[in-house]
Design a protein around this motif. Structure first.
Motif, PDB file in Angstrom:
ATOM      1  N   THR A   1      68.029  38.871  81.718  1.00  0.00           N
ATOM      2  CA  THR A   1      67.490  38.506  80.408  1.00  0.00           C
ATOM      3  C   THR A   1      68.609  37.943  79.525  1.00  0.00           C
TER       4      THR A   1
ATOM      5  N   ASP B   1      62.858  39.176  76.373  1.00  0.00           N
ATOM      6  CA  ASP B   1      63.540  40.459  76.269  1.00  0.00           C
ATOM      7  C   ASP B   1      63.089  41.358  77.406  1.00  0.00           C
ATOM      8  N   THR B   2      63.773  42.467  77.588  1.00  0.00           N
ATOM      9  CA  THR B   2      63.489  43.360  78.718  1.00  0.00           C
ATOM     10  C   THR B   2      62.074  43.909  78.654  1.00  0.00           C
ATOM     11  N   PHE B   3      61.619  44.313  77.470  1.00  0.00           N
ATOM     12  CA  PHE B   3      60.283  44.901  77.334  1.00  0.00           C
ATOM     13  C   PHE B   3      59.201  43.912  77.754  1.00  0.00           C
ATOM     14  N   THR B   4      59.307  42.673  77.274  1.00  0.00           N
ATOM     15  CA  THR B   4      58.309  41.657  77.618  1.00  0.00           C
ATOM     16  C   THR B   4      58.363  41.339  79.105  1.00  0.00           C
TER      17      THR B   4
ATOM     18  N   ILE C   1      59.221  43.334  81.565  1.00  0.00           N
ATOM     19  CA  ILE C   1      58.587  44.443  82.297  1.00  0.00           C
ATOM     20  C   ILE C   1      57.071  44.352  82.186  1.00  0.00           C
ATOM     21  N   ASN C   2      56.564  44.084  80.992  1.00  0.00           N
ATOM     22  CA  ASN C   2      55.111  44.009  80.794  1.00  0.00           C
ATOM     23  C   ASN C   2      54.481  42.917  81.643  1.00  0.00           C
TER      24      ASN C   2
END
Length: 358
Positions: free
Chosen positions: A277, A303-306, A308-309
């Protein structure tokens, strides 16, 4: 007139497409002629990737007509106006079946027991309208799957010719075979197969990750066929990361483009793909080691959260669009599905009859 079989499921993503391919491939290997169609879809037949992949894999040229597109526009039109002429749609499907030279026409049913109900085309109503036998696929996670199967049996009645328990975890195989199968059989529900979970069928290719993430491939673009089974996030110190990474096989590791230490640590374990990322320049040491090990590196502007989702959504669907998965389901069904019992229930005790008589 060809015989036909409606393949349904107790819930979405239960493995209908897998069952259809496994059954159709087995029939074709026996010399039987097979046709396939998906009466209800979410878009044009040409735009449905599952339909296209199955048709191409089975080398089919003609397909039954799609009855209805289950999209938002069709639903709103139905709620505002009179319902579509389902009887005419079913009649057109029957005409195709009558004219088909296939020994068996496989029709993929709705995604669950209630989908299409508003149009009068749920699995049970479609079975009644077509007078079709139904093979019901159930993704089995625990004995609680029995509730849905009993409910489906009450809906389908004599149209239910058998069930397939799919994706059974290793610790559930014993109970499924020793307890659940006899329970269902005693209640008039034939259990035609119990398929164990398999890592290949629960995996996603690196190429699909690239498309899902709109990623840039930084190295090893020829390894897009690698199959990823697990996702790990590298956001800790190196020692903790190494311990964490060693417990996961066949994985993709998500970490920041500035975490060279984590990237190098991941490459020393069973990592099939690095997802970086931040859109930062790749460290030459990481590139050199990845190329040596033939591990693709992807760069994403997320970003990391997006990230992963997006990946979790892809794993939640697990499309059957790789040849390795087709071979896997063939092997699983050959070893765990009672084809002869299904043929007998369909009146296809001699699948080669049409060929041998040619």
């Amino acid at each position: 007139m060809s015989k036909f079989l409606l393949i349904g499921s107790t819930e979405p993503c239960s493995g209908k497409s897998s069952a259809i391919l496994g059954l159709a491939k087995h029939l074709q290997q026996q010399g039987a002629k097979v046709a396939y169609g998906k009466p209800l879809g979410t878009g044009d037949r040409e735009m449905d990737p599952d339909v296209r992949f199955i048709a191409e894999t089975l080398r089919l040229s003609q397909m039954p007509p799609m009855l209805l597109q289950l999209d938002e526009a069709a639903l709103l039109a139905h709620l505002r106006q009179s319902p579509p002429d389902s009887a005419r749609s079913v009649a057109s499907l029957l005409e195709f079946v009558k004219a088909s030279p296939a020994d068996l026409v496989l029709l993929e049913g709705p995604a669950g027991l209630y989908e299409g109900e508003v149009f009068g085309l749920s699995l049970a109503k479609m079975a009644q309208a077509l007078n079709a036998p139904v093979l019901l696929v159930s993704r089995y996670r625990s004995p609680s799957a029995v509730d849905a199967l009993l409910f489906a049996h009450r809906q389908l009645g004599s149209h239910l010719c058998g069930v397939l328990l799919n994706d059974v975890p290793p610790d559930q195989m014993g109970p499924a075979q020793v307890v659940v199968r006899p329970f269902l059989e005693a209640r008039g529900i034939p259990v035609l197969g119990i398929l164990p979970s398999h890592r290949i069928l629960r995996s996603v290719s690196v190429g699909k990750l690239v498309r899902q993430l709109e990623a840039e491939v930084l190295c090893c673009p020829d390894r897009m066929d690698l199959m990823v089974e697990n996702i790990a996030v590298g956001a800790m110190n190196v020692n903790a990361a190494l311990k964490y990474f060693r417990n996961l096989e066949h994985k993709a590791v998500i970490t920041g483009g500035d975490r060279t230490d984590i990237q190098l640590a991941a490459l020393e374990t069973s990592t099939l793909c690095l997802i970086l990322t931040g859109k930062l320049p790749l460290d030459p040491r990481v590139r050199s080691r990845a190329e040596e090990l033939e591990v693709p590196i992807l760069s994403v502007d997320l970003d990391t959260f997006t990230t992963i989702n997006r990946i979790e959504r892809l794993f939640g669907q697990i499309p059957l669009h790789e040849e390795v998965k087709v071979r896997c389901i063939q092997e699983l069904m050959s070893a765990n599905f009672d084809f002869s019992r299904l043929y007998a229930r369909l009146g296809l005790t001699q699948p080669l009859a049409s060929v041998s008589g040619a």
